[in-house]
Motif scaffolding. Structure first.
Motif, short mmCIF file in Angstrom:
data_model
loop_
_atom_site.label_atom_id
_atom_site.label_comp_id
_atom_site.label_asym_id
_atom_site.label_seq_id
_atom_site.Cartn_x
_atom_site.Cartn_y
_atom_site.Cartn_z
N ILE A 67 0.85 -1.19 0.00
CA ILE A 67 0.00 0.00 0.00
C ILE A 67 0.89 1.24 0.00
O ILE A 67 1.75 1.39 0.86
N VAL A 68 0.66 2.13 -0.94
CA VAL A 68 1.42 3.39 -1.05
C VAL A 68 0.45 4.55 -0.87
O VAL A 68 -0.54 4.66 -1.58
N THR A 69 0.75 5.41 0.10
CA THR A 69 -0.12 6.56 0.42
C THR A 69 0.28 7.76 -0.43
O THR A 69 1.47 8.06 -0.58
N GLY A 70 -0.71 8.44 -0.98
CA GLY A 70 -0.46 9.67 -1.74
C GLY A 70 -0.34 10.87 -0.82
O GLY A 70 -1.11 11.02 0.12
N VAL A 71 0.66 11.72 -1.07
CA VAL A 71 0.86 12.92 -0.24
C VAL A 71 1.06 14.13 -1.15
O VAL A 71 1.51 14.01 -2.29
N TYR A 72 0.68 15.29 -0.61
CA TYR A 72 0.91 16.55 -1.31
C TYR A 72 2.12 17.24 -0.69
O TYR A 72 2.27 17.27 0.53
N ILE A 73 2.95 17.80 -1.54
CA ILE A 73 4.16 18.45 -1.05
C ILE A 73 4.31 19.84 -1.66
O ILE A 73 3.68 20.16 -2.67
N ASP A 74 5.13 20.63 -1.00
CA ASP A 74 5.61 21.91 -1.53
C ASP A 74 7.11 21.91 -1.40
O ASP A 74 7.67 21.39 -0.41
N HIS A 75 7.78 22.50 -2.37
CA HIS A 75 9.22 22.64 -2.27
C HIS A 75 9.53 23.95 -1.56
O HIS A 75 9.08 25.02 -1.96
N VAL A 76 10.29 23.83 -0.49
CA VAL A 76 10.55 24.97 0.39
C VAL A 76 11.40 26.02 -0.33
O VAL A 76 12.41 25.69 -0.97
N GLU A 77 10.96 27.29 -0.20
CA GLU A 77 11.75 28.44 -0.67
C GLU A 77 11.80 29.44 0.49
O GLU A 77 10.84 30.16 0.74
N ASN A 78 12.91 29.45 1.19
CA ASN A 78 13.05 30.35 2.33
C ASN A 78 13.12 31.80 1.87
O ASN A 78 13.57 32.11 0.77
N GLY A 79 12.67 32.68 2.75
CA GLY A 79 12.70 34.10 2.44
C GLY A 79 12.60 34.92 3.72
O GLY A 79 12.77 34.42 4.83
N SER A 80 12.30 36.20 3.54
CA SER A 80 12.14 37.11 4.68
C SER A 80 10.66 37.17 5.04
O SER A 80 9.84 37.62 4.24
N THR A 81 10.31 36.72 6.25
CA THR A 81 8.92 36.65 6.69
C THR A 81 8.64 37.74 7.72
O THR A 81 9.32 37.83 8.73
N PRO A 82 7.63 38.61 7.45
CA PRO A 82 7.29 39.63 8.45
C PRO A 82 6.63 39.00 9.67
O PRO A 82 5.73 38.17 9.55
N ILE A 83 7.10 39.38 10.84
CA ILE A 83 6.53 38.90 12.10
C ILE A 83 5.43 39.88 12.50
O ILE A 83 5.70 41.01 12.91
N THR A 84 4.18 39.47 12.37
CA THR A 84 3.03 40.32 12.65
C THR A 84 2.38 39.88 13.95
O THR A 84 1.96 38.73 14.08
N ILE A 85 2.33 40.80 14.89
CA ILE A 85 1.72 40.52 16.19
C ILE A 85 0.25 40.93 16.14
O ILE A 85 -0.07 42.07 15.78
N THR A 86 -0.64 40.03 16.48
CA THR A 86 -2.07 40.35 16.54
C THR A 86 -2.48 40.49 18.00
O THR A 86 -2.33 39.57 18.78
N THR A 87 -2.98 41.67 18.32
CA THR A 87 -3.44 41.94 19.68
C THR A 87 -4.77 42.67 19.59
O THR A 87 -5.20 43.04 18.50
N SER A 88 -5.44 42.86 20.71
CA SER A 88 -6.79 43.41 20.66
C SER A 88 -7.07 44.28 21.88
O SER A 88 -6.32 44.28 22.86
N GLY A 89 -8.18 45.01 21.80
CA GLY A 89 -8.59 45.88 22.89
C GLY A 89 -9.88 46.59 22.55
O GLY A 89 -10.46 46.39 21.48
N ASN A 90 -10.34 47.43 23.47
CA ASN A 90 -11.58 48.19 23.29
C ASN A 90 -11.26 49.66 23.07
O ASN A 90 -10.39 50.23 23.72
N LEU A 91 -12.01 50.26 22.13
CA LEU A 91 -11.80 51.67 21.81
C LEU A 91 -12.28 52.58 22.93
O LEU A 91 -13.32 52.31 23.56
N THR A 92 -11.53 53.63 23.16
CA THR A 92 -11.96 54.69 24.07
C THR A 92 -11.73 56.02 23.37
O THR A 92 -10.77 56.17 22.60
N ALA A 93 -12.60 56.97 23.62
CA ALA A 93 -12.46 58.29 23.02
C ALA A 93 -11.24 58.99 23.60
O ALA A 93 -11.00 58.96 24.81
#
Length: 377
Positions: A40-66
């Motif tokens: 039995i041979v299992t089928g898999v999906y792959i991607d070939h890795v291409e390293n690069g510069s990845t932006p580090i995005t911080i997601t945070t939250s809060g409540n609006l005040t005037a």
């Protein structure tokens, strides 16, 4: 004799039946040689890795005040008599309009009585000035001539000598003057005007009711500019300075706004190890108390690759394909997002498995499918 013959025949029949049953049993025990199982041979999906510069995005939250808000408190006592517009939550007021006015008829009468008494003191002062300070009497006569109990109190004439100043103090001129001035200041507290255009968000008094000193009357905010307080991890605190542009959105991610960091607290929260950061923004659709999420790009990591965090094995390993079989490699997670992770340690060109495989193990034979091959089919 006949009985013996019958028993003999039955014995022969039983022996013959037993022989036949034995032959059938031996025949059934003969098994067919099984065919070799198919691999039995299992089928898999792959991607070939291409390293690069990845932006580090911080997601945070809060409540609006005037940013500009005003809590309304009474400094004096009186009956609430009027407002330029209905004194109700949600009512919009222009800058300078009367938010709330208290009845001040008695206070106006008291002020006029105090002004009249001061006027009498000034009139009685003139004859003495003519005798003792003839050079100064002219300016005081002019002050008395322009004095009006219905107008705000004017500044007293300046004294030219220390002797003149002591003379006026001895006649209680300064005491009477400041008493009148104090009443004028108190009279302004009977009316509260809007310092800016905005909306009344809370109203705790109704026209016709008695208002007492120190009583809270409501809250008034400017709807043009808001602030969002968010908590930023100390690891990225030095990368998020004043002036940094921030993208904000609602929970459904159907609306976006741009904001700017205006203040960064120097105090670190000891329990969460985060830094309170304040983002200023304005735009349509924003309201007091609204819950927003902020995407803050703190920095970029070089030689990294971003992938689905569900692919991680034991938080620091990934399955790859090498020579048509699965292999497990060690990687270094750099930053975790809600559904993704930024990693280091994958050489360029690595055949990375892009979908989790149930029961996967090292050495498992697989058939490779790439996104490009699927699109071509």
């Amino acid at each position: 004799m006949l009985r013996k013959i019958i028993l003999a025949v039955l014995g022969v029949i039983m022996i013959a039946g037993a022989v036949m049953v034995a032959k059938n049993t031996l025949a059934n025990k003969k098994q067919r040689k099984p065919k070799p199982a198919q691999k039995i041979v299992t089928g898999v999906y792959i991607d070939h890795v291409e390293n690069g510069s990845t932006p580090i995005t911080i997601t945070t939250s809060g409540n609006l005040t005037a940013k500009n808000r005003l809590e309304l408190y009474a400094e004096v006592q009186g009956i609430f008599i009027r407002s330029s517009r209905p004194f109700k939550p949600g009512t919009w007021f222009k800058k300078g309009e009367t938010l709330l006015e208290l009845d001040k008829k008695e206070e106006i009468i008291g002020l006029k009585a105090q002004k009249s008494g001061f006027y009498n003191q000034l009139v009685l002062l003139i004859p003495d000035l003519k005798l003792d300070f003839p050079d100064a009497v002219g300016k005081w006569e002019e002050y008395v001539r322009q004095y009006d109990v219905n107008q705000p109190l004017g500044e007293l004439p300046e004294t030219e000598t220390e002797k003149e100043k002591l003379f006026l103090s001895g006649r209680n001129i300064y005491t009477a003057y400041y008493n009148v001035q104090n009443l004028e200041v108190q009279l302004t507290n009977y009316s509260i005007r809007a310092p800016f255009s905005g909306v009344l968000t809370e109203a705790l008094a109704d026209p016709g009711t008695l208002v007492r000193p120190g009583q809270k009357l409501g809250e008034f905010i400017n709807t043009g500019v808001y602030e969002l307080e968010v908590a930023i991890n100390t690891a990225y605190g030095d990368l998020l300075g004043v002036g940094k542009t921030v993208v904000l959105h609602n929970i459904e991610r159907t609306k976006k706004w741009k904001g700017k960091v205006v203040r960064v607290n120097s105090l670190v929260d000891p329990t969460s190890q985060t830094i309170p950061t304040f983002i200023q923004l304005s735009g349509e659709g924003l309201k007091e108390g609204m819950y927003l999420e902020a995407d803050v790009t703190a920095k970029e990591e070089a030689d990294t690759y971003e992938l689905n965090r569900k692919l991680l094995v034991e938080n620091d390993k990934l399955f790859i394909v090498r020579d048509s079989v699965l292999d497990l490699v060690q990687i270094e997670p750099i930053f975790f997002k809600d559904d993704a992770v930024v990693v280091k340690g994958l050489p360029n060109g690595t055949a990375l498995v892009t979908k989790a495989i149930p029961g996967a193990y090292v050495g498992m034979p697989v058939k490779v499918f790439t996104k490009e091959a699927v699109l071509q089919d």
